[in-house]
Design a protein around this motif. Structure first.
Motif, short mmCIF file in Angstrom:
data_model
loop_
_atom_site.label_atom_id
_atom_site.label_comp_id
_atom_site.label_asym_id
_atom_site.label_seq_id
_atom_site.Cartn_x
_atom_site.Cartn_y
_atom_site.Cartn_z
N ILE A 108 2.87 5.31 -15.53
CA ILE A 108 3.14 5.10 -14.11
C ILE A 108 4.58 5.51 -13.79
N THR A 109 4.81 5.99 -12.59
CA THR A 109 6.17 6.31 -12.15
C THR A 109 6.71 5.24 -11.22
N ALA A 151 5.95 6.31 -17.10
CA ALA A 151 5.99 7.75 -17.40
C ALA A 151 7.27 8.06 -18.16
N PRO A 152 7.27 9.09 -19.01
CA PRO A 152 8.45 9.39 -19.83
C PRO A 152 9.67 9.81 -19.04
N THR A 162 1.29 7.62 -10.31
CA THR A 162 1.35 8.22 -11.64
C THR A 162 1.75 9.70 -11.58
N MET A 163 1.51 10.34 -10.43
CA MET A 163 1.80 11.77 -10.25
C MET A 163 1.12 12.61 -11.33
N GLY A 164 -0.02 12.12 -11.85
CA GLY A 164 -0.75 12.85 -12.87
C GLY A 164 -0.18 12.70 -14.26
N HIS A 197 -0.84 -0.93 -17.74
CA HIS A 197 0.42 -1.56 -17.32
C HIS A 197 0.19 -3.02 -16.96
N VAL A 198 -0.84 -3.29 -16.15
CA VAL A 198 -1.11 -4.67 -15.73
C VAL A 198 -1.37 -5.56 -16.95
#
Length: 298
Positions: free
Chosen positions: A136-137, A44-45, A130-132, A27-28
């Motif tokens: 990223i969320t 994240a999707p 990221t919640m796995g 992301h960065v």
């Protein structure tokens, strides 16, 4: 065989941490390229999402106002607005903490104004939940606002400010464990900017607060909903201007259909402190609750 099982568990855990780190840095690096579609592709999707909009200084205020957006469309609009005027040049990390569900980075952030080409650099902290997931969320960003650090005890030498921050952190956790709303709000700056996982309403994203009074109302709702049975420190990090922690909470529901049910969840949060020891910003996220057997009184 016993040692082999432990090694397998270690490798499995480290795989998750390495994957989380790679997700955050993808992301960065997409931000460096300055292409909105590429940046959005690292999300994240699906949500719930949590993203901090670049703070703005409002007239008559001492602390910049930090807004939070929670949908994909809002995040897309925020990136479009930000990258229209500015570019992310680099983040130079001095701390990286990786878990299975987040990456935390502190260091120096460098940006460039597109109209003038002028670059500037300042200390920053950022949490990438990221919640796995494979993306990223959220991106929870804060840049240092306070000129001075807490002075601390001169006997602690070069680490005096860090130990002073650690003392405030311990006071905060003691107040959370005892459900002391007055003590928690006394620690807060009058214009505290807070974004914390909303477990009272169970929205899956963050509750947004901009004053000590709003924080008090949030805490009253939380402690009206839950009794804290225990808080365990999983990770903590102290700098001379902020702290970061991952906590494991054990709580008991006080109300509703699940009254008496015990839950556990983790939170990962950072907080900037003023020279007077007041919490200026307190921002982070948390995992979903899971049912747990009651461990008894804390």
């Amino acid at each position: 065989m016993r040692d082999r099982i432990k090694t397998d568990e270690l490798l499995s855990t480290s795989d998750l941490r390495v994957s989380t780190a790679a997700t955050a840095w993808r992301h960065v690096e997409a931000e460096y390229v300055d292409e909105i579609d590429g940046i959005l592709a690292t999300l994240a999707p699906s949500g719930p999402y949590a993203y901090t909009v670049s703070p703005r200084m409002e007239e008559g205020k001492e602390i910049p106002t930090q807004r939070i957006v929670t949908t994909f469309d809002e995040i897309a609009e925020t990136y479009q607005n930000l990258h229209r005027f500015a570019a992310v040049v680099a983040i130079r990390p001095v701390t990286q903490l990786h878990a299975s569900w987040y990456t935390f980075v502190s260091g120096l952030g460098r940006g460039r104004e597109k109209a003038t080409g002028q670059e500037s650099e300042r200390p920053v902290i950022v949490l990438f939940p990221t919640m796995g997931s494979e993306g990223i969320t959220g991106e929870l960003f804060w840049g240092r606002t306070q000129r001075d650090s807490m002075p601390g005890d001169p006997a602690d030498g070069s680490l005096a400010s860090r130990f002073a921050v650690a003392k405030v952190h311990d006071t905060l956790l003691d107040a959370y464990r005892s459900g002391d709303v007055d003590a928690l709000t006394d620690l807060a700056h009058a214009e505290i900017q807070a974004g914390l996982r909303d477990y009272e309403a169970d929205t899956g994203t963050l509750a947004e607060m901009h004053t000590r009074e709003e924080l008090r109302r949030h805490l009253e709702r939380f402690f009206g909903r839950y009794r804290v049975l225990g808080i365990d420190v999983v990770t903590s990090h102290y700098d001379d201007w902020f702290f970061f922690h991952e906590l494991r909470w054990t709580v008991e529901s006080r109300t509703g259909d699940d009254a008496g049910q015990t839950y556990r969840y983790h939170t990962a949060e950072y907080a900037e402190l003023s020279a007077e020891g007041k919490i200026v910003a307190h921002i982070g996220h948390g995992t979903d609750r899971i049912s747990a057997a009651c461990p008894g009184p804390a």
